[in-house]
Design an enzyme around this catalytic site. Structure first.
Site, mmCIF file in Angstrom:
data_model
loop_
_atom_site.group_PDB
_atom_site.id
_atom_site.type_symbol
_atom_site.label_atom_id
_atom_site.label_comp_id
_atom_site.label_asym_id
_atom_site.label_seq_id
_atom_site.Cartn_x
_atom_site.Cartn_y
_atom_site.Cartn_z
ATOM 1 N N GLU A 269 38.707 32.848 42.095
ATOM 2 C CA GLU A 269 38.979 34.253 42.374
ATOM 3 C C GLU A 269 40.445 34.608 42.420
ATOM 4 O O GLU A 269 40.848 35.453 43.239
ATOM 5 C CB GLU A 269 38.315 34.635 43.704
ATOM 6 C CG GLU A 269 38.901 33.979 44.959
ATOM 7 C CD GLU A 269 38.252 32.688 45.370
ATOM 8 O OE1 GLU A 269 38.380 32.294 46.544
ATOM 9 O OE2 GLU A 269 37.591 32.056 44.516
ATOM 10 N N GLU A 301 32.966 36.520 42.045
ATOM 11 C CA GLU A 301 34.433 36.506 42.000
ATOM 12 C C GLU A 301 35.012 37.900 42.235
ATOM 13 O O GLU A 301 36.063 38.045 42.867
ATOM 14 C CB GLU A 301 34.913 35.952 40.656
ATOM 15 C CG GLU A 301 34.373 34.574 40.315
ATOM 16 C CD GLU A 301 34.543 33.555 41.427
ATOM 17 O OE1 GLU A 301 35.600 33.566 42.099
ATOM 18 O OE2 GLU A 301 33.616 32.753 41.646
ATOM 19 N N HIS A 304 35.184 38.643 45.830
ATOM 20 C CA HIS A 304 36.304 37.935 46.461
ATOM 21 C C HIS A 304 37.594 38.767 46.465
ATOM 22 O O HIS A 304 38.494 38.474 47.265
ATOM 23 C CB HIS A 304 36.589 36.632 45.716
ATOM 24 C CG HIS A 304 35.842 35.449 46.239
ATOM 25 N ND1 HIS A 304 35.782 35.129 47.576
ATOM 26 C CD2 HIS A 304 35.142 34.478 45.589
ATOM 27 C CE1 HIS A 304 35.075 34.022 47.720
ATOM 28 N NE2 HIS A 304 34.670 33.601 46.539
#
Length: 859
Positions: A269, A301, A304
């Site tokens: 990420e 991701e 994140h």
């Protein structure tokens, strides 16, 4: 080494002393095509709360050329043990470090890859947990956030991507210079640099006045396979959903997604520059489950960017604040986002994530979701089923407990209050308590701060008329595995009970009751006096985290009609329960095979089908009585061939069954079918024997001695790509000869020249379940080598070897004894001990399951 293995206490002391303002980092990658080292120059500005105090900065590099602190030179020889001492700090400090750092081929730090297709060099960084220090000097801990400015010199014609938008390069001749704008305040582990002749496709996310540039990149040799439009569609779906639910706009200037070679994880990420393993660029036909998995990773991701990047855990014991939330977010977005292609994502979650969590939570290394992380080595082995899957499961339970609206209101307050900062568990719980009005301290204690898993069973008694006389949910807390810390506890659960009836051969839910379960017995008076349904399913809709069991009558109906559930989630829950019972020795492996043979043909969810296929193969390899194993494998192989020939031409199920057959084919006829599909003399209507399937077929033929070096070399000539080279290495290691095994062992254990992906491929080929006798001598070699591997190789490389080459196929008491003897004498580091103990637990479980299966065969 203590310098490499930063402790939590060292990090705490350093965080109390320092505030880091900004890094200026210059990297000279102009000679990247030659490999070796690159020049790294770091200027970092930071303050100290106690002038005159000493500290240190982290760096992993072959050499340091210059250290200047506040204008005064320090001796470069002071660089030792991955640390540069910083004596007598001023209130305000400027440090300059010039070092020669090394490219890697392990997927850590700055990874260097040469594509055999075009001969070009491709670079990318991977910094989580502690590997930014392999590229530039920094304070390598998540709570010392700063602004980062990168200036990169690289060959002309290259693309250079970092966290900030890519500037126009300047310069003439063979090199160019890219000077990026400073980032916001972020942690070192989410900084990133990707460089090489990558190709990109571009778009933008637009919402009102908001415009976020989007990019998707890969190597030119994969460009024809890059379905950028599909990737952008999932990404934009995530932007819409997360910005609405989080009530906080995407916090970075752009969002690039880069598919890079030889990547160790699924993705990383990095702020605004996410890297993915490039197997997500599909070279051949894959099932819809693979596209769903890729979409889940994309959304994970993206989540994140808020959970982890905008707001970051203070120390790695709260890693779950990142990973559990991102895992929950990916699933809830898939399930609820308008136009989602995979609204059944909770089925996939129950089928895969929960199964992973249950397995991890029964290992001797099980730990609370909020784990005790004493140092970096602890966290590097803690990216596991507890941190991701159990944590996400518990969050789903929390949402059911406080309500989704209150949950997201708390999350919104959390982001607004802690943007660009660092947090602990209490910060999040406080925000959720305020939003929900519930006291979550007891909930946190029970769910986040204790280890282990509960079992829920129905207790049903009927009167003479067949009506329910009493109904209760029984909760058990099995003892934690030997060696695990803590004690088993009973927990509060929010669950649903589904009542199902058989209607024209289908299992249809006729009623759903939601309730709280607490303590060893919870009465359910709503069901008293009612007709007993065909199936009673605890934890319907998979609200809680607990292993479930069916009562005897429900189990009988499910065994005959598992494929009859009209919805995919209850089917997945029953499949998962049966598999867990098999692993626990409550259901013989041969009985699980019978269940699979009767039910998998009616299973429509391709992800569930593929999971059942993997689980049946594992059950046959590890959990069956060795004297019966060949009979079970023969039954499964015959069924796989039958399903392959009966599947709809060109369907996902057809491809899945072709791969399942290739994993287990054993008769001359079955192996002849594989060979015929490979050379084109046999055709199964609709089955595309494309590049990846060809390698799958060849791998089985090589492992059974039906294909030799000539066939492998010929296939590699057809597909002389990086993926092809990895497949060829795996096929060579799979050959059933002593020479092939010796060569493979030497390449992995006695040499360190293999890249991370080729090593992984060799290990996978080496460990063949049909070759136990051939592999038996390597058990002793393993224990002789494993500690040296840990001490001399990087974390990723050593973990591949420690886990991958453990003699797991030697399911004997002798393997347990050899493991125990090594553990007692080798004095392994805690992280190494954990990996070996986990592997040992697999053999111990298999021995118990084999005994149960042997007893079932004697009935």
């Amino acid at each position: 080494m203590p310098g490499t293995n930063l402790t939590r206490e060292e990090a705490r002391i350093r965080a109390e002393l320092l505030r880091v303002d900004a890094y200026d980092i210059e990297l000279d990658l102009s000679a990247a095509r030659e490999g070796g080292t690159f020049r790294s120059t770091t200027v970092v500005r930071f303050s100290a709360t106690t002038p005159g105090a000493d500290s240190f900065i982290d760096l992993v590099a072959p050499s340091v050329e210059e250290i200047t602190l506040n204008g005064a030179p320090l001796d470069p020889a002071s660089f030792d043990d991955s640390r540069i001492p910083l004596p007598n700090l001023a209130a305000e400090n400027e440090l300059r470090v010039v070092a020669d750092c090394a490219y890697t081929n392990t997927g850590e730090g700055l990874h260097r890859f040469v594509d055999p297709v075009d001969g070009e060099t491709y670079l990318y960084t991977q910094f989580e947990v502690p590997d930014a220090r392999r590229v530039f000097a920094n304070f390598e801990q998540p709570d010392l956030k700063a602004s980062f400015t990168f200036t990169v010199t690289a060959p002309s014609g290259w693309v250079v991507v970092s966290n900030s938008p890519t500037p126009e390069p300047v310069g003439e001749g063979d090199t160019r210079v890219w000077k990026f704008e400073p980032t916001g305040r972020i942690s070192s582990y989410i900084t990133a640099l990707i460089a090489g002749p990558y190709v990109g496709v571009f778009d933008a996310y637009e919402n009102g006045g908001q415009r976020v540039p989007l990019g998707v990149y890969c190597r030119p040799s994969l460009r024809e396979f890059l379905d950028a439009e599909a990737i952008f569609a999932v990404t934009k779906q995530g932007f819409d959903y997360f910005q609405e639910k989080f009530d906080f706009p995407y916090p970075f200037a752009k969002y690039d997604q880069l598919f890079v070679p030889e990547f160790n994880a699924g993705a990383m990420e990095n702020a605004g520059a996410v890297t993915f393993r490039d197997q997500y660029v599909f070279r051949s036909k894959v099932t819809d489950a693979a596209y769903e998995a890729r979409a889940a990773t994309i959304l994970h991701e993206l989540a994140h960017m808020w959970f982890g990047n905008l707001v970051t855990m203070e120390w790695w014991n709260d890693l779950w604040l990142n990973e559990s939330f991102a895992t929950f977010a990916e699933a809830v977005c898939q399930a609820e986002a308008p136009g989602s292609r995979w609204p059944h994502s909770w089925t996939t979650f129950a089928n895969q994530m929960k199964t992973w969590a249950y397995r991890q939570d029964q290992l001797p290394s099980t730990h609370p979701i909020m784990a005790e992380i004493n140092d970096l080595e602890d966290v590097q082995v803690n990216f596991d089923g507890i941190t991701y899957a159990k944590g996400a499961s518990v969050l789903k339970q929390l949402v059911a407990y406080v309500g989704q609206d209150a949950f997201f209101q708390g999350v919104q307050a959390y982001f607004k209050r802690h943007a660009w900062g660092n947090t602990r568990l209490g910060d999040l719980l406080g925000a959720l308590e305020e939003a929900s009005g519930r006291d979550l301290k007891a909930w946190s204690k029970a769910w986040l701060e204790t280890a282990g898993i509960n079992v829920l069973r129905p207790s049903i008694t009927l009167n003479t008329d067949g009506e329910i006389e009493s109904f209760a949910v029984l909760q058990e807390a099995p003892a934690l595995p030997a060696g695990a810390k803590g004690e088993a506890v009973l927990r509060p659960h929010r669950i649903a009970i589904g009542l199902y009836e058989l209607v024209d051969g289908s299992l249809v839910r006729t009623e759903r009751i939601e309730l709280d379960v607490d303590g060893p017995r919870t009465e359910v008076p709503q069901l008293v006096g009612r007709h007993r349904p065909a199936v009673v399913l605890l934890n319907d809709d998979d609200l809680s985290y607990a292993k479930i069991r069916l009562d005897e009558d429900s189990m009988a109906v499910v065994t005959e009609n598992l494929g009859g559930f009209t919805e995919s989630l209850p089917r997945a829950l029953c499949w998962a329960s049966a598999w867990d019972m098999t692993r626990d020795g409550e259901l013989a492996a041969r009985d699980y095979l019978s269940l699979a043979l009767s039910g998998v043909g009616r299973e429509t969810d391709i992800g569930v089908v593929q999971s059942v296929q993997r689980q049946v193969k594992l059950a046959l390899d590890a959990y069956t009585d060795p004297d019966w194993r060949e009979q079970g494998l023969a039954r499964w192989a015959a069924a796989a061939e039958e399903h392959l020939r009966a599947a709809e031409p060109g369907s996902d199920h057809q491809l899945a069954w072709a791969r399942a057959l290739a994993a287990v084919a054993r008769t001359d006829g079955q192996l002849g079918l594989l060979a015929g599909l490979l050379d084109g003399s046999v055709e199964v209507k609709g089955l595309a024997v494309d590049t990846e399937l060809r390698w799958t077929l060849l791998a089985r033929l090589a492992a059974t001695g039906r294909a030799d070096e000539a066939e492998i070399a010929a296939e590699l000539e057809r597909d002389n790509t990086a993926a092809g080279q990895e497949h060829a290495a795996s096929c060579r290691a799979a050959r059933p000869t002593a020479e092939a095994k010796a060569e493979s062992w030497a390449a992995v254990v006695e040499s360190d020249k293999l890249t991370n992906y080729v090593q992984e491929a060799v290990i996978a080929g080496f460990q063949q379940s049909d070759q136990r006798e051939l592999l038996a001598p390597y058990a002793e070699k393993y224990f002789a080598a494993v500690k040296g591997i840990w001490e001399t190789r990087s974390h990723e490389i050593s973990q591949q070897i420690i886990v991958g080459l453990y003699p797991a196929l030697q399911v004997t008491e002798a393997t347990l004894e050899a493991t125990d003897a090594w553990l007692a004498s080798a004095d392994p580091a805690p992280a190494l001990r954990r990996q070996v103990v986990e592997a040992r637990a697999g053999v111990e479980r298999a021995l118990k399951a084999q005994a149960v299966d042997r007893a079932a065969g004697a009935r």
